[in-house]
Design a protein around this motif. Structure first.
Motif, PDB file in Angstrom:
ATOM      1  N   LEU A   1       0.836  -1.204   0.000  1.00  0.00           N
ATOM      2  CA  LEU A   1       0.000   0.000   0.000  1.00  0.00           C
ATOM      3  C   LEU A   1       0.868   1.250   0.000  1.00  0.00           C
ATOM      4  CD1 LEU A   1      -2.816  -1.006   2.521  1.00  0.00           C
ATOM      5  CD2 LEU A   1      -3.090  -0.604   0.076  1.00  0.00           C
ATOM      6  N   GLY A   2       1.941   1.216   0.816  1.00  0.00           N
ATOM      7  CA  GLY A   2       2.817   2.375   0.950  1.00  0.00           C
ATOM      8  C   GLY A   2       3.534   2.716  -0.352  1.00  0.00           C
TER       9      GLY A   2
ATOM     10  N   GLY B   1       2.338   2.444  -3.143  1.00  0.00           N
ATOM     11  CA  GLY B   1       1.384   3.041  -4.073  1.00  0.00           C
ATOM     12  C   GLY B   1       0.746   2.017  -4.993  1.00  0.00           C
TER      13      GLY B   1
ATOM     14  N   CYS C   1      -5.898   7.748   9.107  1.00  0.00           N
ATOM     15  CA  CYS C   1      -5.043   8.857   8.702  1.00  0.00           C
ATOM     16  C   CYS C   1      -4.323   8.544   7.394  1.00  0.00           C
ATOM     17  CB  CYS C   1      -4.002   9.153   9.779  1.00  0.00           C
ATOM     18  SG  CYS C   1      -4.688   9.966  11.205  1.00  0.00           S
ATOM     19  N   PHE C   2      -4.180   7.245   7.097  1.00  0.00           N
ATOM     20  CA  PHE C   2      -3.376   6.878   5.935  1.00  0.00           C
ATOM     21  C   PHE C   2      -4.170   6.186   4.832  1.00  0.00           C
ATOM     22  CE2 PHE C   2      -0.778   6.907   9.739  1.00  0.00           C
ATOM     23  CZ  PHE C   2       0.136   7.875   9.381  1.00  0.00           C
ATOM     24  N   LEU C   3      -5.316   5.609   5.204  1.00  0.00           N
ATOM     25  CA  LEU C   3      -6.105   4.860   4.219  1.00  0.00           C
ATOM     26  C   LEU C   3      -7.458   5.524   4.029  1.00  0.00           C
ATOM     27  CD1 LEU C   3      -5.669   1.071   5.031  1.00  0.00           C
ATOM     28  CD2 LEU C   3      -4.997   2.267   2.962  1.00  0.00           C
ATOM     29  N   ASP C   4      -8.033   5.319   2.840  1.00  0.00           N
ATOM     30  CA  ASP C   4      -9.380   5.837   2.595  1.00  0.00           C
ATOM     31  C   ASP C   4     -10.406   4.957   3.309  1.00  0.00           C
ATOM     32  OD1 ASP C   4      -8.595   3.885   0.373  1.00  0.00           O
ATOM     33  OD2 ASP C   4     -10.770   3.888   0.378  1.00  0.00           O
TER      34      ASP C   4
ATOM     35  N   PRO D   1      -2.969  13.172   7.323  1.00  0.00           N
ATOM     36  CA  PRO D   1      -2.692  13.733   5.995  1.00  0.00           C
ATOM     37  C   PRO D   1      -3.678  13.292   4.901  1.00  0.00           C
ATOM     38  CG  PRO D   1      -1.159  11.966   6.504  1.00  0.00           C
ATOM     39  CD  PRO D   1      -2.004  12.135   7.707  1.00  0.00           C
ATOM     40  N   VAL D   2      -4.370  12.161   5.103  1.00  0.00           N
ATOM     41  CA  VAL D   2      -5.296  11.721   4.056  1.00  0.00           C
ATOM     42  C   VAL D   2      -6.738  11.870   4.532  1.00  0.00           C
ATOM     43  CG1 VAL D   2      -5.972   9.866   2.496  1.00  0.00           C
ATOM     44  CG2 VAL D   2      -3.625  10.033   3.258  1.00  0.00           C
TER      45      VAL D   2
ATOM     46  N   PHE E   1     -10.207  13.005   2.850  1.00  0.00           N
ATOM     47  CA  PHE E   1     -10.692  13.430   1.533  1.00  0.00           C
ATOM     48  C   PHE E   1     -11.493  14.718   1.596  1.00  0.00           C
ATOM     49  CE2 PHE E   1      -9.857   8.970   0.275  1.00  0.00           C
ATOM     50  CZ  PHE E   1      -8.934   9.284  -0.697  1.00  0.00           C
TER      51      PHE E   1
END
Lengths: 186, 434
Positions: free
Chosen positions: B18-19, B21, B335-338, B380-381, B383
């Protein structure tokens, strides 16, 4: 001369590929609207049955089966189109912190992994479809739909998806400075 | 011992993929394949093909593209204009004034759309410039919009509840109905918060100049009536059981086309854009669901979820302690995943643990959605933060700071539904009783 013909071939290839992605995307969109119409007509038929009693009971045979198969075909036929429009979700948090060189390497590696995985899925989906064809697998509804038909579109969608990822992979190798057109979408 | 080592290795693989991309659907499939390779002798390829097919053709899942399409059509149908003109005249005298337009507008749009980003974009497009020109404090404009737009996930129809329902084989109709009261709870909490803010710091709120007569108010709201009828029709028909979510969604699409036609917004291009947009979004989600479906099957082979459930059982945690730990875990993950990825990972790996702990999967679905809502407004993520950044052109951290009070309110709501689970379960159980 050779260089020129390969350039010519490249332009043609690009046009054909883009058309392939767009046509399969449009096909997927039509299927979604078809689900919408199919289900709406059935809802109206249900209302008529409620209003006028059961002697006028109208049903589109196997409409739930059809909706499901349309959906599966649509979801997979749209894969390449969605991919080309940056619609598939990925985490770009770490990647975006890398310097340009490293970013290029990671991008290619990721495209390669994805292309191989998609091809693997395509191959086994082809086997499943062939199996359904040979054994004559059918749905259990009022209309017995041969399963290989919707499965064929799942396979075809995966095939076009694999092509589109390889397409991006080879493009990224060919042009050093080409930046990714993908973006993170919600 | 080796098993724990291998399990950890598998999780690390997932997060590395995942990291780097790798697209979420592929990352889930690859992790699943690796798990099967390590823990079993099962044939990987054929099982992938079977799950890809099996997880993509259900009738219940057909509601997904249809509800997405309905939202896509409505967000292109001048709804944001009507929402502001219809709501603003009523709210000028209420403490908190026109900021309530954000909250109520988002709540109304959430009831026709299943996406929080779409909700933020649709309502914000009109309300942000209007409120800004009236000199409302920017922080509050952003905060109310960011916070309230997360309601798009919870108030039915909800895309993420369809994903949860399909992945856990729960009834989507019941999940939708379960989301209604918690959604209203959040709307009232947000409105009360802004109301109190308005009473404590009236100096921050500009005076509303023209008073409206009652008839003017009614006239302004006239345009909201069709949309309210659409909401009542869609949610009502599911609640009283005359329509499945898929039926309601299909009719909803047709009605929203009619509505767009009346508003003069319907055109060939607009319909084409909406349909292609819906095709892409629904394809993206279907692909993640297919990958998650395979990961779930693979996890069954590895036995990891069972072992995890057994391990949690030995800790003898209370349900409250378990939920508190999970909430922290989900906030960090979010925080990192949708949101959709968080939900499918949860259903693939920790669902057996939830059931072993005696937690109602219906309730857990709503809990999970509220926690995911929080992740929409955390950097940071987040939406919603990105969508709002597109509207107001401010620094993402400032936007996140403005949204922080609403993050806390969501956290309070999680506490409230944990202490009073009836808020979630009462409407679905009334549905069953009939």
């Amino acid at each position: 001369m050779a260089a020129q013909s390969s350039w010519y071939w490249g332009i043609h290839m690009r046009r054909h590929l883009t058309k392939l992605y767009n046509v399969s995307g449009a096909f997927a969109a039509i299927l979604i609207f078809a689900i919408c119409l199919l289900v709406s007509v059935q809802v109206i038929a249900n209302l008529i049955t409620k209003l006028f009693g059961t002697n006028l009971a109208l049903t589109i045979p196997s409409y739930a089966d059809f909706s499901g198969y349309f959906l599966a075909a649509s979801s997979f036929m749209a894969l390449a189109y969605t991919f080309k429009h940056g619609g598939h979700i990925r985490v770009l948090l770490v990647r975006d912190t890398l310097n340009a060189n490293l970013k290029n390497i990671v991008d290619r590696f990721v495209l390669f992994i994805a292309a191989v995985t998609a091809s693997y899925m395509t191959y086994y989906m082809a086997l499943l479809t062939l199996e359904a064809y040979e054994f004559g697998d059918q749905s259990f509804g009022i209309i017995a739909i041969p399963l290989f038909i919707p499965q064929f579109f799942v396979f075809l969608g995966l095939l076009i998806f694999s092509i589109s990822i390889f397409d991006n992979f080879f493009s990224s190798i060919k042009s050093e400075e080409k930046t990714s057109d993908e973006q993170e979408l919600s | 011992m080796t098993e724990i080592f291998l399990t950890a290795g598998l999780l690390v693989t997932l997060f590395v993929l995942l990291g780097l991309g790798v697209w979420v659907g592929f990352a889930l499939t690859l992790t699943g394949a690796l798990g099967m390779l390590i823990f079993s002798n099962a044939p990987i390829g054929p099982i992938i093909a079977t799950t890809l097919w099996g997880h993509s053709h259900s009738w219940a899942l057909a509601a997904l593209p249809l509800f997405i399409l309905m939202g896509e059509i409505l967000l292109r149908s001048r709804l944001s204009e009507h929402m502001f003109k219809g709501l603003a005249p009523w709210l000028g005298k209420v403490p908190g004034k026109l900021l309530h337009v954000n909250i109520l507008g988002c709540a109304i749009f959430a009831a026709v759309s299943g996406s929080s980003a779409a909700t933020a974009a649709t309502i914000g497009k009109m309300s942000v410039p209007e409120l800004r020109s009236r000199n409302y404090p920017m922080g509050l404009i952003i905060g109310t919009l960011a916070g309230s737009a997360t309601l798009g996930l919870l108030i039915p129809p909800s895309i993420i509840l369809i994903v949860y329902g399909v992945a856990t084989e729960q009834s989507i109709a019941r999940l939708f109905i379960a989301g209604v009261l918690p959604g209203l709870l959040l709307v009232s909490m947000f409105a009360i918060f802004i109301g109190i803010y308005g009473l404590v710091r009236p100096d921050l709120f500009p005076a509303e100049k023209q008073p409206y007569t009652f008839m003017e108010k009614l006239h302004g709201s006239k345009r909201l009536i069709p949309i309210l009828l659409l909401i009542v029709g869609v949610i009502g028909s599911i609640y009283i059981g005359i329509a499945s979510p898929t039926d309601a969604a299909a009719v909803g699409v047709i009605l929203s086309l009619v509505l767009a036609w009346f508003n003069g917004a319907l055109s060939k291009n607009m319909f084409f854009d909406a349909l292609m947009g819906a095709t892409k979004t629904s394809c993206m989600i279907a692909f993640i669901l297919a990958g998650a479906g395979f990961l779930t099957v693979s996890m069954g082979f590895t036995g990891i979820p069972r072992n995890l459930a057994a391990w949690i059982d030995t800790l003898q945690l209370s349900q409250y302690a378990l939920l508190a730990a999970l909430t922290v875990f989900f906030i960090i993950l979010g925080c990192f995943l949708d949101g959709i990825s968080v939900v499918v990972l949860t259903t693939a790996i920790i669902m057996p643990m939830i059931e072993a702990a005696g937690i109602d999967p219906l309730w857990f679905g709503i809990y999970l959605v509220i926690v995911v809502e929080m992740s929409q407004i955390t950097p940071p993520v987040g939406f919603n933060l990105f969508v709002i950044q597109g509207l107001v052109k401010e620094n993402i951290l400032q936007i996140a700071a403005a949204a922080f009070p609403f993050f806390l309110l969501l956290l309070v709501a999680v506490g409230v539904i944990t202490i009073f689970p009836e808020i979630v379960t009462v409407l679905p159980s009334l549905m069953d009783a009939r």
